[in-house]
Design a protein around this motif. Sequence first.
Motif, PDB file in Angstrom:
ATOM      1  N   PHE A  91     -11.841  -1.311  -4.452  1.00  0.00           N
ATOM      2  CA  PHE A  91     -10.836  -2.213  -4.452  1.00  0.00           C
ATOM      3  C   PHE A  91      -9.960  -2.380  -3.195  1.00  0.00           C
ATOM      4  O   PHE A  91      -9.728  -1.428  -2.340  1.00  0.00           O
ATOM      5  CB  PHE A  91      -9.932  -2.186  -5.538  1.00  0.00           C
ATOM      6  CG  PHE A  91     -10.943  -2.421  -6.886  1.00  0.00           C
ATOM      7  CD1 PHE A  91     -10.944  -3.599  -7.383  1.00  0.00           C
ATOM      8  CD2 PHE A  91     -11.283  -1.299  -7.636  1.00  0.00           C
ATOM      9  CE1 PHE A  91     -11.664  -3.919  -8.422  1.00  0.00           C
ATOM     10  CE2 PHE A  91     -11.704  -1.486  -8.720  1.00  0.00           C
ATOM     11  CZ  PHE A  91     -12.092  -2.678  -9.278  1.00  0.00           C
ATOM     12  N   GLU A  94      -4.213  -3.777  -1.968  1.00  0.00           N
ATOM     13  CA  GLU A  94      -3.229  -4.435  -2.836  1.00  0.00           C
ATOM     14  C   GLU A  94      -3.625  -4.494  -4.061  1.00  0.00           C
ATOM     15  O   GLU A  94      -2.730  -4.073  -5.016  1.00  0.00           O
ATOM     16  CB  GLU A  94      -2.906  -5.813  -2.172  1.00  0.00           C
ATOM     17  CG  GLU A  94      -2.190  -5.899  -0.879  1.00  0.00           C
ATOM     18  CD  GLU A  94      -1.728  -7.354  -0.498  1.00  0.00           C
ATOM     19  OE1 GLU A  94      -1.760  -8.398  -1.220  1.00  0.00           O
ATOM     20  OE2 GLU A  94      -1.199  -7.497   0.662  1.00  0.00           O
ATOM     21  N   ARG A  95      -4.736  -4.690  -4.375  1.00  0.00           N
ATOM     22  CA  ARG A  95      -5.306  -4.822  -5.823  1.00  0.00           C
ATOM     23  C   ARG A  95      -5.457  -3.405  -6.333  1.00  0.00           C
ATOM     24  O   ARG A  95      -4.831  -3.089  -7.473  1.00  0.00           O
ATOM     25  CB  ARG A  95      -6.589  -5.046  -5.982  1.00  0.00           C
ATOM     26  CG  ARG A  95      -7.383  -5.421  -7.139  1.00  0.00           C
ATOM     27  CD  ARG A  95      -6.533  -6.199  -8.141  1.00  0.00           C
ATOM     28  NE  ARG A  95      -7.336  -6.452  -9.217  1.00  0.00           N
ATOM     29  CZ  ARG A  95      -6.339  -6.404 -10.479  1.00  0.00           C
ATOM     30  NH1 ARG A  95      -5.353  -6.643 -10.465  1.00  0.00           N
ATOM     31  NH2 ARG A  95      -7.213  -6.739 -11.578  1.00  0.00           N
TER      32      ARG A  95
END
Length: 223
Positions: A91, A94-95
Motif C-alpha cells: 500500500f 499514507e494509506r
Amino acid sequence: MAVSSRIEDYMETIFALEVSGKEATVTDLSNALGVAKATVVAAVRRLVAASMVTHERYGALRLTETGRERALHIYRRHEHLTFLFQDILGFERERAMAMACAMEHEMDEKAEARILGFVDYLVRARRDGREWVQDLLSVMGDERKLPRPLSMMPKGEKGVVSRVTADGPLRLRLFEMGFVPGTVVARRGEAPLGDPLTVDVRGAEVALRRIEAASVWICACPE
C-alpha cells in the motif's frame, strides 16, 4: 484516569518527535495531528492529569517515564503495522499509516506478538527466496484469486470450495451435500422463484438459499 485511543495519538506523536531529536510543543502537535491548538491544550491537560506528560506553561511537552513506556508500545505497533501494510502488502505510505493508526489501539500484546511473528517469518522467507512467498503476495494482489461467498459467484463460473463458515446443523448439512474444502463446484442459476441457487457439486445439482450459499466460500479454479 483512562486514556482514550485519540489521546494515545498525542502520546505517540510526542514520542515520535522525541525520537527525531525535537521537543514537542502545542504547535507541533496541532500541525502533526491536524487539530486546533485549543483541542491540543485540552488533550494535554488530560495527559498531565493521567501523569503521562509534564508541561510547563508555554514550554515543551515531555513524556513521563510511565507515559514514555506506554507511548513506546503504541509507536512500535504503529511502525510495525505500517511496515506490514507498506513493505509487505504494497500500500502507499499514507494509506499504510492510516490503516496502522486505526488498528494499533485495538491490539493487545498477544495480537501484536502474533502479527509480529507472522511478519518476521514472511520477511525471512522472502529474503531466502522462498517461491511460496511470491505466490502468496500474488494472490493477495489479485482480486480474482481471493475467496468470496458462493452467492457472489457469477452464473456459469466454476470455483473450488475454500471454507465453510456456517456452524451447527447448517455446517453439517453443507458438508453432507458435498461442499467440502477442495471440491470443485459450478454455479448454474436460480430456481424459478428466484431465491435458491442451483449449483453442480460432485456430479449432482443442488439448490441453496442465498443465506446458505453465503456460508460457502469459493476460490477461483487453478489455471
